[in-house]
Design a protein around this motif. Structure first.
Motif: not given
Length: 798
Positions: A569-572, A575-577, A582-583
C-alpha cells in the motif's frame, strides 16, 4: 330509511338493527357518509358493528370500481379543474389497464380482514380495565401485534445507466424521478415509499446539520488555502468542492470566508435547513413533484450554464423520501436509489451504510452494451459485497441490463427479425454476465449462484410495445418480484394468528376448565422448554468454539502478512505528488478514502483482511441471510414446546396451549429479526477495532508538513502498526465478546418470554377478563379462511 338500506342490512345478517336505522332516519345517501363515530353510536355491539363496517367498506369499494370502469368507457370532457379519478388524474400515469391491474381480489379482501381484526383487537384492548398482571400482559401483547415490516431494495448504477427510467417504469409512474440528462446524476439517497396517508405525491427532504455544512465549508477553505487556484480537472477533491459551492452559492462563494457563507441570506428558500427541520413538498401529480424535487437530488455538470440565479440544494441534503399514492408495488417495499460509494459527509455516509446493510435485495443497473465487461458496475458490487453480505441482510442480487431494445444495424429488419435478434442477443448477454459473476472471487465469498439473477429490460419498450411484449421487456418480472416482497398475505396472517392466540388465552382464562390439570400441563411444558433450551445452548457453545478456532488462525496469518500489506500500500511504485495527495486523503479520513470514480480505499480493511477471510465461511453458515435457513444452524427456528401433542392430551387446555404456540412463533420471529440486525455489529467489529487502534497513527501522520512529509507519513504509519501488533488479538476478542453477548441475550430472552407466557397462561389468580367469545369466533373464522383456502383465493360476498 329506504328499501336500499333495509335490503343491505338483511343481506349482511343485521336484521335486528333495521329498527335502529329507521329511528335514525338513515337512507341510501346518508349510509355512504356514516363515519366510525356515528356507526359506534348506532350499533352498540362489537360483533355486528365490525360486520357492518366491513360490508360498508366493501360496498363503497364496489361503487368506486363501477364508477372508475364507467369513467374509462365514458371519459369526462369537462375542464372544471377538479381532480379526476386516479386512472385519469395524471398523464404521467401509465394507462394500460393490463399494466395497472395488480391487486388481486384476495389481496383486497385480506386488507379488509386485517382492518377488521385490528378493530376487534382495539375494542378488546379498551375493555381490559383492571390493573392485574395478566391484563397488563395482554395489553402489551395486543400492542405488539402492530408491525410495519418493510423490505428495502437498493438500486445502484453509474450515471446514464437508466436507473431513474427503470424505477419509473417498474412502479408505473412515468415522470416521477428525473431522468434523461447526460450531464446530471443523482447525488443523494432517494427513498420511494407508498403514501398510505394521502392521495397526494409527497417528498420529505432531510438536510445535513448546519454544523456539518459549516465543517465542510471550513475544509474547502483550508483546501484552497493550501493548494491555491492552480488545481487541474484531474483533482477530484478540487472539482467536488467547486461543484458543491457553485450549486449552493453560484459564483458568490469566491473570495468569501466560510463564516460569510453561513449567513442566513443564502438559505432564504430553505429556512428548514437553518431550523434543523425537514422540508415537505406536496403535489397533485408526479410531474409537478419531479420538477420541484430535482434541485434537492441532482447534481449537473452544467448547473451554472443558463441557470443564473437558480439554486441547487443537493449538497445540503442528507436524504429525500418520495411517497407515491395508490401504488401497491410500494405498500411494504422501499426502493432506494443509492450513490455508489457512500459519501465523504459522515452523517450521509452512516445513513448510506445503514440502508445498504438493511437491503434484502440489491439491483445493479448497467447498460446492456458490454454489460459483462462493464468495469464500474462490477466495482460497485465488489465494494458493497461485504456490507450487503455477512455485514448485511441481502438475499438476492439482480444484475439489470437496461436499454435492451437497442440493436446495431437494425434499420432494415422486419419486426419479427428484430424481435428474434433482440431475444438472442439478450440471452447471450445473460450468459456472459453469469460467467463474469463466477470470476468475481471477492463477491463470491458472500454470494452463491442461486442468489444472482440477470434481467435484460427496456423501459422504453414497456411503455410503447413496438417490438417487445411487456413480458419480454422483463419489467413485469421485476414488478412481480416487488409484489412478492410486499407479502401482504404474510402480514395479514401474522396479525390474525397473533390475535387468535391472544383471544384464545382470554377465553381460556375465563373458562377455567383446566384448573384440575394445571400443574401437570405446566410441568410438561417446563420439561419441554428445558430440553429445547439445552439444544440452543449446546449449538451456541459449538458456534463459539468454531469462531475462536477460525479467528485464532486469522490472528496468526495477520501477524505474518501485515508487513507485506503495508509495503504494497505505502511503497510499491507509489511516489510523487499524486500518491502524497492520496495518502493524505486516507489519513485525513481515518484510513478510508472514497474517490468519486474507482474503487474506495480502506487501509483498515486491508489490515483486517486475514481475520475477515478466516471467519467468512463460518460466519455465513452461522448467520445466513436466506429466510429459509436460521441462525445457529437453525436451532432457534426448530425450538418447540410441542403444544400440538399436548393439545391432544389436555383438551381442556386447548385455548391456552394455542396461545403458547402463537407466542412461541412470535418470539422466534422477533429473535430472528434481532439476530439479523445484531450480527452486523459482530461482523463489523473486526474492522472497527483495527480502525480505532489505527486512529492515533493517522493523527500523527497527518501532523507532518514541509520537506520529507511523504517519507515521515509512511514511517509513522509503519511504526504505529508494528507497535500495535496485538491489535489483531484485540479485534478477535472484541468479535468473540460481541458474539457471546448476543448469544446470552437470545437465550435469556427466549427463556424469560416463554416462562412468563406459561406462568400467566395458567395463573392461579382470579382475573376479571371480558367475554370475548364473539370476537374469538370472528377471528377464528378469518384465520381459517386465510390459512385454509388454497392459493390464497379468499372471497367475501357483499
Amino acid at each position: 330509511m329506504d328499501d336500499f338500506v333495509r335490503t343491505k342490512l338483511l343481506e349482511w345478517g343485521l336484521s335486528e338493527w333495521v329498527e335502529k336505522f329507521k329511528d335514525k332516519e338513515i337512507d341510501a345517501d346518508s349510509l355512504y357518509d356514516l363515519d366510525d363515530q356515528e356507526i359506534d353510536h348506532v350499533i352498540t355491539k362489537a360483533g355486528p358493528r365490525v360486520k357492518f363496517k366491513k360490508n360498508l367498506r366493501l360496498l363503497k369499494c364496489k361503487q368506486e370500481q363501477e364508477a372508475a370502469d364507467l369513467a374509462q368507457v365514458f371519459p369526462s370532457t369537462s375542464d372544471t379543474g377538479k381532480r379526476k379519478s386516479d386512472l385519469q388524474s395524471d398523464p404521467s400515469r401509465l394507462q394500460s389497464p393490463a399494466k395497472r391491474q395488480r391487486l388481486s381480489v384476495s389481496g383486497f379482501v385480506e386488507s379488509i380482514i386485517l382492518s377488521d381484526a385490528k378493530s376487534i383487537m382495539t375494542f378488546v384492548h379498551a375493555r381490559l380495565h383492571h390493573q392485574d398482571q395478566l391484563c397488563a400482559f395482554l395489553k402489551k401483547k395486543i400492542s405488539d401485534l402492530e408491525t410495519d415490516k418493510r423490505e428495502l431494495v437498493g438500486v445502484f448504477g453509474k450515471t446514464g445507466a437508466g436507473k431513474s427510467s427503470l424505477i419509473n417504469a417498474i412502479i408505473e409512474e412515468k415522470n416521477l424521478l428525473p431522468s434523461g440528462s447526460i450531464n446530471a446524476c443523482t447525488s443523494v439517497m432517494i427513498k420511494l415509499e407508498a403514501n398510505t396517508y394521502s392521495s397526494k405525491y409527497e417528498a420529505e427532504i432531510e438536510f445535513i446539520t448546519k454544523e456539518e455544512w459549516n465543517d465542510e465549508l471550513w475544509s474547502f477553505h483550508q483546501f484552497f488555502c493550501k493548494n491555491g487556484d492552480h488545481e487541474t480537472e484531474d483533482n477530484d477533491d478540487y472539482l467536488d468542492a467547486v461543484e458543491k459551492l457553485s450549486a449552493v452559492y453560484g459564483e458568490e462563494w469566491k473570495q468569501k470566508s466560510s463564516e460569510n457563507l453561513m449567513e442566513s441570506k443564502y438559505f432564504k428558500a430553505i429556512p428548514e435547513f437553518l431550523q434543523s427541520k425537514r422540508k415537505i413538498l406536496t403535489c397533485e401529480s408526479a410531474n409537478e413533484l419531479c420538477a420541484k424535487v430535482v434541485k434537492y437530488t441532482r447534481s449537473d455538470s452544467k448547473q451554472g450554464e443558463g441557470n443564473e440565479g437558480k439554486k441547487w440544494f443537493w449538497p445540503l441534503v442528507k436524504c429525500v423520501t418520495v411517497r407515491v399514492p395508490n401504488n401497491p408495488f410500494l405498500q411494504h417495499v422501499t426502493l432506494v436509489d443509492l450513490p455508489g460509494n457512500g459519501d465523504c459527509n459522515k452523517s450521509r455516509d452512516q445513513m448510506w451504510k445503514g440502508i445498504v446493510g438493511d437491503c434484502s435485495t440489491v439491483w445493479i443497473v448497467t447498460e446492456i452494451n458490454r454489460a459483462a465487461s462493464e468495469k464500474e458496475a462490477w466495482e460497485i458490487l465488489e465494494s458493497v459485497s461485504s456490507l450487503i453480505g455477512n455485514s448485511g441482510e441481502c438475499q438476492q442480487i439482480h444484475f439489470i441490463c437496461t436499454k435492451s431494445d437497442l440493436l446495431d444495424d437494425s434499420d432494415d429488419l422486419s419486426s419479427a427479425d428484430f424481435h428474434d435478434l433482440l431475444t438472442e442477443r439478450n440471452v447471450q448477454a445473460k450468459d456472459a454476465i453469469k460467467k463474469e459473476f463466477n470470476k468475481q472471487s471477492k463477491i463470491k465469498k458472500h454470494f452463491t449462484d442461486d442468489t444472482f439473477k440477470v434481467f435484460t429490460v427496456s423501459s422504453k419498450e414497456f411503455l410503447k410495445e413496438n417490438y417487445l411484449s411487456p413480458e419480454d421487456t422483463e419489467i413485469t418480472k421485476l414488478q412481480r418480484f416487488l409484489q412478492d416482497l410486499n407479502d401482504c398475505h404474510s402480514e395479514t396472517v401474522n396479525y390474525v394468528k397473533g390475535a387468535h392466540g391472544i383471544l384464545s388465552l382470554i377465553q381460556g382464562a375465563n373458562s377455567r376448565g383446566v384448573d384440575s390439570k394445571k400443574g401437570e400441563v405446566c410441568e410438561e411444558l417446563e420439561i419441554n422448554m428445558s430440553l429445547q433450551l439445552d439444544n440452543v445452548r449446546k449449538e451456541m457453545e459449538d458456534t463459539y468454539t468454531a469462531f475462536k478456532k477460525c479467528l485464532d488462525d486469522g490472528v496468526e496469518k495477520s501477524k505474518c502478512s501485515y508487513g507485506e500489506k503495508l509495503k504494497n500500500f505505502l511503497y510499491d511504485g507509489k511516489n510523487g505528488g499524486a500518491f502524497y495527495n492520496l495518502l493524505k486523503c486516507v489519513v485525513e479520513n481515518g484510513g478510508i478514502y472514497k474517490p468519486k470514480k474507482g474503487k474506495p480505499i480502506n487501509l483498515n480493511m486491508k489490515l483486517a483482511s486475514c481475520l475477515i477471510d478466516s471467519i467468512g465461511a463460518e460466519f455465513r453458515k452461522t448467520f445466513p441471510n436466506e429466510v429459509t435457513c436460521g441462525a445457529f444452524n437453525g436451532v432457534i427456528k426448530t425450538f418447540s414446546l410441542d403444544t400440538d401433542s399436548l393439545i391432544e392430551k389436555y383438551k381442556n387446555a386447548e385455548l391456552q396451549l394455542r396461545f403458547l404456540k402463537t407466542e412461541e412463533e412470535n418470539i422466534k420471529a422477533r429473535l430472528s429479526r434481532i439476530i439479523q440486525k445484531q450480527k452486523k455489529n459482530v461482523y463489523s467489529s473486526l474492522t472497527e477495532t483495527i480502525e480505532n487502534i489505527m486512529e492515533e497513527g493517522y493523527c500523527k501522520a497527518l501532523a507532518f508538513t514541509g520537506e520529507d512529509t511523504l517519507y515521515n507519513m509512511r514511517e509513522t504509519i509503519e511504526n504505529h502498526v508494528h507497535s500495535k501488533e496485538d491489535m489483531f488479538e484485540q479485534a478477535k476478542n472484541t468479535m468473540l465478546g460481541k458474539l457471546h453477548d448476543l448469544m446470552v441475550y437470545v437465550l435469556e430472552t427466549l427463556e424469560k418470554t416463554m416462562k412468563e407466557s406459561i406462568g400467566l397462561s395458567f395463573t392461579a389468580e382470579e382475573c376479571l377478563l371480558p367475554d370475548v367469545s364473539t370476537e374469538l369466533e370472528m377471528v377464528k373464522k378469518y384465520y381459517n379462511q386465510l390459512v385454509g383456502t388454497p392459493d390464497n383465493e379468499i372471497s367475501l360476498t357483499l
